[in-house]
Structure formats: C-alpha cells, structure tokens
Write a protein that holds these residues in place. Structure first.
Motif, PDB file in Angstrom:
ATOM      1  N   GLN A  87      17.850 -66.445 117.273  1.00 42.72           N
ATOM      2  CA  GLN A  87      17.218 -65.136 117.130  1.00 42.72           C
ATOM      3  C   GLN A  87      18.042 -64.243 116.203  1.00 42.72           C
ATOM      4  N   GLN A  88      17.383 -63.222 115.675  1.00 34.79           N
ATOM      5  CA  GLN A  88      18.053 -62.263 114.806  1.00 34.79           C
ATOM      6  C   GLN A  88      17.850 -60.854 115.342  1.00 34.79           C
ATOM      7  N   THR A 155       9.905 -60.284 118.875  1.00 35.89           N
ATOM      8  CA  THR A 155       9.101 -61.397 118.364  1.00 35.89           C
ATOM      9  C   THR A 155       9.850 -62.685 118.696  1.00 35.89           C
ATOM     10  N   LYS A 157      11.199 -64.590 116.735  1.00 41.43           N
ATOM     11  CA  LYS A 157      12.336 -64.706 115.821  1.00 41.43           C
ATOM     12  C   LYS A 157      13.455 -63.728 116.123  1.00 41.43           C
ATOM     13  N   GLY A 158      13.179 -62.706 116.927  1.00 38.45           N
ATOM     14  CA  GLY A 158      14.242 -61.772 117.234  1.00 38.45           C
ATOM     15  C   GLY A 158      13.761 -60.410 117.668  1.00 38.45           C
TER      16      GLY A 158
END
Length: 194
Positions: A87-88, A155, A157-158
């Motif tokens: 994750q970011q 999300t 992604k992060g």
C-alpha cells in the motif's frame, strides 16, 4: 476514535505458517518504504542468498525463519504493520466539500506524542475535532496535540489524504513532512481508517 498499534494474534499466526520466501519478500517490500530500509539491504541480501542455497537444510531454514520473524516482531513493536507492504500513503493538495462525490470522507487526526488518534464522521471538521479532543481529554491522552483537518479516501492501493478548508497551509506542510519522514509508520497508524 482509533489508536495506533493494535496487534492481533493473526499477525503471529501469519508469520508462523507463511513460507520463508513470502515472509522475506513482504518484509523487504515494506521496509524499502521506510527511512530504515537502507540499513537492512545487506541483511536481506544475505537471507536471499541463504534461501537460494540448495544445500540449506531444515535446521538452517528454521534458523533463517526465526531471524526473519524476530525482525518482523521488532518492527511490529515499533508500530509498523507489515501487512501494508504493497500500500501507499499519498498526502496531496486541498479539497472541499465537493470531494464527497469522489468518495472522500472527513477525518481529524491528532498526533499526541508517538500516538495517532483520529475521528471520522459526517459532521464538519470543527465538530469532529471537538469530539476527538473531548474523548482524548477524558481518557487523559492529550500529550502535545497536533491536529490536522483532512479528507481521506481508502483504496486497495492505499490511503489518500488531502487538506480541508479548516487546515492551514503551514499545518498541511507539517503533515506532508510527517508523511514523507516515515510513510509506512503513518500508514500503519491509520490502518483502521476506512
């Protein structure tokens, strides 16, 4: 209100039964996004070499696994959540109430010493902050508080954070600095923000 550092037995069980390569890969991908990442490069190189060695016996694998698990345990005690390795954390710009249509929600963060607390809800940022301060005061957790009034969106992604109209530009720069200094630690602190 949420607090950082929640630990569960599931993390222990995951480490106990995951293959060595998976543990190594997950740990490495996580640590490269922290300020401490470069300090571990040689250790990861050594562990990969030991795993590649076809003559590595069961005893060596057990030793190797215990070394990786010990590092993971140490990192968890420092407040990191290794399951967030892919994750970011993105801290960028300012948003207004229209961002609700884009899936963003209000959050107020309070950094109190090494801990991060937050309050979410549909009320405005000032009301959320009052609620958070009241809770922290009652629980005697107010320790050099630093408040941030933000919009967030989670999300796969992060986590995306943006300033609100209540957040000053200088406070937001301080928030960006915190995120740049150690994004994975902040992301770990906000794991339950979703």
């Amino acid at each position: 209100m949420e607090k950082t550092g929640s630990r569960s037995i599931s993390a222990f069980l995951k480490d106990r039964f995951a293959p060595e390569w998976k543990l190594l890969s997950e740990t490495e991908s996580y640590l490269i996004h922290t300020p401490d990442g470069p300090a571990y490069e040689s250790q990861f190189k050594e562990w990969r070499a030991r795993l590649h060695n076809m003559k590595t016996g069961d005893t060596e694998l057990v030793t190797l696994r215990s070394e990786i698990v010990a590092l993971r345990k140490q990192l968890r005690l420092e407040g990191y959540d290794l399951s967030l390795g892919l994750q970011q954390l993105v801290v960028r710009g300012f948003r207004n109430d229209d961002s609700v249509a884009e899936g963003f929600q209000r959050v107020v963060l309070c950094f109190c010493g090494p801990h991060v607390y937050f309050q979410t809800g549909s009320a405005n940022h000032i009301a959320l902050a009052e609620e958070l301060v009241d809770t922290l005061t009652k629980r005697k957790l107010m320790n050099r508080p630093e408040m941030h009034y933000l919009w967030y969106k989670r999300t796969p992604k992060g986590l995306y954070l943006s300033g609100s109209a209540t957040e000053t530009a200088s406070d937001f720069r301080r928030m960006e600095g915190r995120a740049e200094a150690n994004p994975m630690k902040l992301l770990s602190s906000l794991k339950n923000l979703g």
